[in-house]
Design an enzyme around this catalytic site. Structure first.
Site, PDB file in Angstrom:
ATOM      1  N   THR A 224       0.881  -1.148   0.021  1.00 43.29           N
ATOM      2  CA  THR A 224       0.081   0.048   0.012  1.00 43.29           C
ATOM      3  C   THR A 224       0.677   1.207  -0.044  1.00 43.29           C
ATOM      4  O   THR A 224       2.016   1.128   0.644  1.00 43.29           O
ATOM      5  CB  THR A 224      -1.029  -0.161   1.290  1.00 43.29           C
ATOM      6  OG1 THR A 224      -1.901  -1.074   1.135  1.00 43.29           O
ATOM      7  CG2 THR A 224      -1.681   1.282   1.534  1.00 43.29           C
ATOM      8  N   ARG A 252     -14.794  -6.388  -0.770  1.00 42.89           N
ATOM      9  CA  ARG A 252     -14.169  -5.883   0.596  1.00 42.89           C
ATOM     10  C   ARG A 252     -13.654  -4.411   0.341  1.00 42.89           C
ATOM     11  O   ARG A 252     -13.009  -4.136  -0.329  1.00 42.89           O
ATOM     12  CB  ARG A 252     -13.334  -6.878   0.947  1.00 42.89           C
ATOM     13  CG  ARG A 252     -12.430  -6.643   2.280  1.00 42.89           C
ATOM     14  CD  ARG A 252     -11.090  -5.738   1.997  1.00 42.89           C
ATOM     15  NE  ARG A 252     -10.447  -5.600   3.216  1.00 42.89           N
ATOM     16  CZ  ARG A 252      -9.269  -4.866   3.436  1.00 42.89           C
ATOM     17  NH1 ARG A 252      -8.848  -4.375   2.155  1.00 42.89           N
ATOM     18  NH2 ARG A 252      -8.581  -5.025   4.409  1.00 42.89           N
ATOM     19  N   GLY A 254     -11.341  -1.628   2.235  1.00 41.88           N
ATOM     20  CA  GLY A 254     -10.387  -1.569   3.581  1.00 41.88           C
ATOM     21  C   GLY A 254     -10.365  -0.289   4.167  1.00 41.88           C
ATOM     22  O   GLY A 254     -11.277   0.739   4.059  1.00 41.88           O
ATOM     23  N   GLY A 275      -1.407  -1.603   6.534  1.00 35.40           N
ATOM     24  CA  GLY A 275      -1.683  -2.898   7.364  1.00 35.40           C
ATOM     25  C   GLY A 275      -2.921  -3.363   7.202  1.00 35.40           C
ATOM     26  O   GLY A 275      -3.894  -3.538   6.276  1.00 35.40           O
ATOM     27  N   GLY A 277      -6.558  -3.742   7.199  1.00 38.20           N
ATOM     28  CA  GLY A 277      -7.194  -2.564   7.079  1.00 38.20           C
ATOM     29  C   GLY A 277      -8.531  -2.518   8.233  1.00 38.20           C
ATOM     30  O   GLY A 277      -9.088  -1.798   8.925  1.00 38.20           O
TER      31      GLY A 277
HETATM   32  N1  ASP Z   1      -4.642  -1.365   4.709  1.00 34.45           N
HETATM   33  C1  ASP Z   1      -4.631  -2.067   3.484  1.00 34.45           C
HETATM   34  C2  ASP Z   1      -5.973  -2.912   3.511  1.00 34.45           C
HETATM   35  O1  ASP Z   1      -6.332  -3.296   4.528  1.00 34.45           O
HETATM   36  C3  ASP Z   1      -3.603  -2.893   3.064  1.00 34.45           C
HETATM   37  C4  ASP Z   1      -2.206  -2.641   3.323  1.00 34.45           C
HETATM   38  O2  ASP Z   1      -1.908  -1.602   3.934  1.00 34.45           O
HETATM   39  O3  ASP Z   1      -1.400  -3.688   3.435  1.00 34.45           O
HETATM   40  O4  ASP Z   1      -6.711  -2.517   2.370  1.00 34.45           O
END
Ligand code: ASP
Length: 353
Positions: A224, A252, A254, A275, A277
């Site tokens: 991300t 979905r 996030g 991270g 989400g």
């Molecule tokens: N935060 C993002 C999500 O959950 C994924 C990530 O940051 O790795 O969509």
């Protein structure tokens, strides 16, 4: 991990007012607001940076045992994006423009899970999320579940400037993209072989253990992207863009397009998260940083440390942040987080672990 109950996690009310019952919370918050209104804090140091920027390319990494050459590739892109942002800021560019320009560079690079190089969802397609927020005006825009928009961050900005809304989804967002002339591409534009392999690994893991709903390993979720900026005028902005999580369910959403969860900016701080989400949404992580600073009088360092290490759990992810005085903080509780920071005082750093 007990993702459903959030057991063992501390919430903001619990941290700020541990001795009070919930029905006393409003009184406590009013008192805290008055306290912080009276407490203007130390004036910024004379040599405080006039501009500052942080970027990230996602929490979770390739794993420390990968060849150095692979990390060098990531560092090269981060350096290029950070340099571009720093040069723009040095030339007097505005925070929002810098955030958008830097995130576009990262979206166009296949190393990161945003735009070209985004992860695949469970049905083998890409659904992209992005948001942007202007701290000076609190205006913000976001898109979710877009499949054919080359640079989702730019569409998010247009949602902010050209509609009365904050968040547009799927077909409606793409129809809006056509009406404002934003570039669209086939969904296959975002394909990369490494993300395809990650999907295959995830689906195999799911076949073996049907109870795993999101079967990606932590090393498959990196990428991300985000940018936070304090410009020469003291204005703050934040932008975040992602393909989400490998093998996520179709539909979905996030944290990245959820203002206050994965992205937030006001007149105190700008934050971009990465991270798991669902955890960032559950705990309104990006906005919580501002709440800790405004209501509890914490420094940027204290506030970001609290949300990443006390509220979230190990391996949930991390964030980048900059405050109104140009302080920078980039804490994470995962093995690594692709990141970079720079400011007008000569700081220029890129790091992974
Ligand atoms: N935060 C993002 C999500 O959950 C994924 C990530 O940051 O790795 O969509």
């Amino acid at each position: 991990m007990d993702a459903g109950s959030g057991i063992g996690r501390r919430d903001l009310a619990g941290k700020l007012a541990p001795e009070t019952a919930m029905n006393h919370l409003p009184t406590t918050l009013v008192a805290l607001s008055l306290l912080t209104a009276c407490h203007s804090g130390p004036p910024p140091a004379a040599d405080a940076p006039t501009w500052a920027i942080a970027i990230h390319g996602g929490a979770g990494t390739l794993g420390k045992n990968r060849p150095a050459a692979e990390f060098a590739e990531y560092e090269a892109v981060l350096t290029r994006a950070l340099r571009h942002g720093a040069d723009l800021l040095d030339g007097g560019a505005e925070a929002l423009d810098v955030c958008e320009a830097v995130v576009r560079i990262l979206e166009d690079d296949p190393h990161f899970n945003a735009g070209y190089g985004a992860v695949f969802n469970a049905v083998g397609a890409h659904e992209l999320d992005a948001s942007i927020m202007d701290g000076a005006t609190m205006r913000c825009g976001a898109v979710t579940g877009v499949r054919t928009v080359k640079n989702p961050v730019s569409l998010a900005r247009l949602v902010m400037t050209k509609t009365p809304h904050v968040l547009l989804m799927g077909d409606g967002a793409e129809q809006f993209a056509d009406s404002v002339g934003v570039e669209r591409v086939p969904n296959s534009h975002f394909d990369t072989p490494s993300r395809k392999r990650a999907l295959e690994r995830a689906l195999r893991a799911q076949e073996k253990n049907a109870s795993i709903d999101l079967p990606q390993t932590k090393n498959d979720r990196y990428g991300t992207v985000g940018c936070v900026v304090r410009d020469r005028r003291g204005h703050l902005a934040a932008a975040t863009s992602t393909g989400g999580m490998t093998a996520k369910r179709f539909g979905r959403v996030g944290d990245a397009p959820v203002i206050g969860a994965g992205n937030y900016a006001d007149d105190t701080v700008a934050v971009s998260c990465t991270g798991t989400g669902e955890e960032f949404i559950r705990h309104s992580i990006a906005h919580s940083v501002s709440a800790h600073m405004k209501l509890a009088g914490q420094s940027l360092e204290q506030a970001t440390h609290a949300v990443i290490f006390d509220v979230l759990q190990k391996d949930d992810g991390g964030l980048i942040s900059v405050d109104k005085d140009g302080n920078l903080a980039t804490p994470f509780n995962s093995e690594g987080m692709y990141r970079g920071t720079a400011n007008s005082a000569g700081r220029f750093e890129v790091a992974i672990f």
